[in-house]
Design a protein around this motif. Structure first.
Motif, PDB file in Angstrom:
ATOM      1  N   ALA A  32       0.835  -1.211   0.000  1.00  0.00           N
ATOM      2  CA  ALA A  32       0.000   0.000   0.000  1.00  0.00           C
ATOM      3  C   ALA A  32       0.864   1.253   0.000  1.00  0.00           C
ATOM      4  N   VAL A  33       1.994   1.209   0.692  1.00  0.00           N
ATOM      5  CA  VAL A  33       2.901   2.357   0.721  1.00  0.00           C
ATOM      6  C   VAL A  33       3.494   2.596  -0.667  1.00  0.00           C
ATOM      7  N   ASP A  34       3.847   1.516  -1.350  1.00  0.00           N
ATOM      8  CA  ASP A  34       4.450   1.637  -2.679  1.00  0.00           C
ATOM      9  C   ASP A  34       3.448   2.108  -3.731  1.00  0.00           C
ATOM     10  N   ALA A  35       2.173   1.743  -3.552  1.00  0.00           N
ATOM     11  CA  ALA A  35       1.136   2.142  -4.513  1.00  0.00           C
ATOM     12  C   ALA A  35      -0.107   2.581  -3.757  1.00  0.00           C
ATOM     13  N   PRO A  36      -0.094   3.794  -3.196  1.00  0.00           N
ATOM     14  CA  PRO A  36      -1.205   4.242  -2.343  1.00  0.00           C
ATOM     15  C   PRO A  36      -2.523   4.364  -3.109  1.00  0.00           C
ATOM     16  N   SER A  37      -3.508   3.646  -2.656  1.00  0.00           N
ATOM     17  CA  SER A  37      -4.873   3.751  -3.181  1.00  0.00           C
ATOM     18  C   SER A  37      -5.769   2.990  -2.220  1.00  0.00           C
ATOM     19  N   LEU A  38      -7.035   3.321  -2.222  1.00  0.00           N
ATOM     20  CA  LEU A  38      -7.968   2.653  -1.324  1.00  0.00           C
ATOM     21  C   LEU A  38      -8.346   1.287  -1.894  1.00  0.00           C
ATOM     22  N   ASP A  39      -8.129   0.258  -1.111  1.00  0.00           N
ATOM     23  CA  ASP A  39      -8.437  -1.113  -1.528  1.00  0.00           C
ATOM     24  C   ASP A  39      -9.918  -1.372  -1.282  1.00  0.00           C
ATOM     25  N   ARG A  40     -10.716  -1.320  -2.341  1.00  0.00           N
ATOM     26  CA  ARG A  40     -12.169  -1.489  -2.212  1.00  0.00           C
ATOM     27  C   ARG A  40     -12.533  -2.890  -1.746  1.00  0.00           C
ATOM     28  N   GLU A  41     -11.771  -3.877  -2.167  1.00  0.00           N
ATOM     29  CA  GLU A  41     -12.054  -5.251  -1.724  1.00  0.00           C
ATOM     30  C   GLU A  41     -11.834  -5.381  -0.226  1.00  0.00           C
TER      31      GLU A  41
END
Length: 311
Positions: A32-41
């Motif tokens: 998540a740190v490397d590719a920040p985005s909200l994980d909808r799953e």
């Protein structure tokens, strides 16, 4: 009054810790740190587990628990640095359709800042003119609102201001009070303080210097002991405020929790030495999240004023 956790509360805390270890372990954190985005799953998984509907009545599809149980859950979320507008979505459950089951992501304007604005489906508060700013925490994207800090609250719904955001819906009456959001944020801070305490103690037991583990040195012992004291003091204040629901006690709990989260992360860095300042270590993530949480809801200056006014 007996403030010890009941067997059901201990089971809840244990279950949430196991759930988060499965859904958001260290590998997921670093990804998540490397590719920040909200994980909808992940968000829907949390909803299915009752994370957001924890305090809704069972008749409305909730779990039917209270604020004391909610602070236990959010402490565990803070421990693993679970990202996303967790508090806002939890508080909006029952008021905003879809928040309870995790199908809708809710964020809120607070202290002139809006976290996760571009990812949210519903925004609480007027966010007109919000401008994206660089956040110190890589897992908490922020927008800043125009005007004096603290002038915009989360008492109304406003436009999201981004193409990816679903148009907002009117908020039904009876939304949970903002003080709950402050206390749940404090609970996250306590979880982070506990995590950095554990990390410092673990490292002090393993790292050797001058022929012995560094945990044997008095200076390191004092740092770790101070971290434990701060954590337990803040935890007691948060749990007590969850029972009473008193706004002044909640303000005091937030003060202690912010101090514990920030202070413990700094001391954890000291125990880790040079290793603690590297990107590969997780310590800096706890410090950065603690800084952001401390400013998002009832920052120290206003919390101190609330406590002082009640004396």
């Amino acid at each position: 009054m007996d403030f010890r956790l009941t067997e059901d509360q201990r089971a809840l805390r244990r279950g949430v810790r196991e759930l988060l270890a499965r859904l958001f372990g260290r590998e997921a954190l670093r990804a998540a740190v490397d590719a920040p985005s909200l994980d909808r799953e992940l968000w829907r998984e949390l909803g299915a587990a009752g994370f957001f509907a924890l305090r809704l009545p069972e008749a409305e599809g909730g779990v039917g628990l209270g604020l004391p149980e909610a602070v236990l859950v959010f402490e565990e979320a803070g421990r693993v640095l679970l990202p996303g507008p967790l508090v806002a979505t939890h508080v909006a459950a029952g008021s905003v359709p879809g928040a309870a089951d995790g199908s809708v992501v809710v964020t809120a304007a607070s202290e002139g800042l809006v976290p996760w604005l571009d990812e949210a489906d519903v925004v609480l508060g007027d966010v007109t003119g919000a401008v994206r700013v660089r956040s110190v925490d890589p897992l908490t994207p922020l927008h800043r609102l125009p005007g004096p800090v603290g002038a915009v609250g989360a008492e109304s719904l406003g436009p999201a201001g981004a193409p990816s955001v679903v148009p907002t819906r009117p908020a039904p009456a009876g939304r949970l009070p903002a003080t709950d959001a402050v206390l749940l944020t404090a609970a996250e801070q306590v979880g982070s303080a506990a995590a950095t305490t554990d990390a410092a103690v673990s490292y002090a037991r393993q790292r050797s210097q001058f022929g012995q583990v560094i945990g044997g040195f008095q200076a390191v012992k004092h740092l770790c002991a101070g971290m434990l004291v701060r954590t337990e003091l803040a935890r007691a204040a948060v749990r007590a405020a969850a029972v009473t629901g008193d706004p002044v006690e909640i303000a005091g709990a937030k003060l202690l929790a912010d101090e514990a989260a920030v202070g413990n992360a700094r001391d954890c860095l000291q125990v880790h030495g040079g290793m603690g300042f590297t990107w590969e270590a997780d310590v800096h993530l706890h410090l950065k999240r603690a800084w952001v949480r401390a400013e998002l809801r009832l920052p120290a200056a206003r919390a101190e004023e609330e406590v002082a006014a009640a004396l």
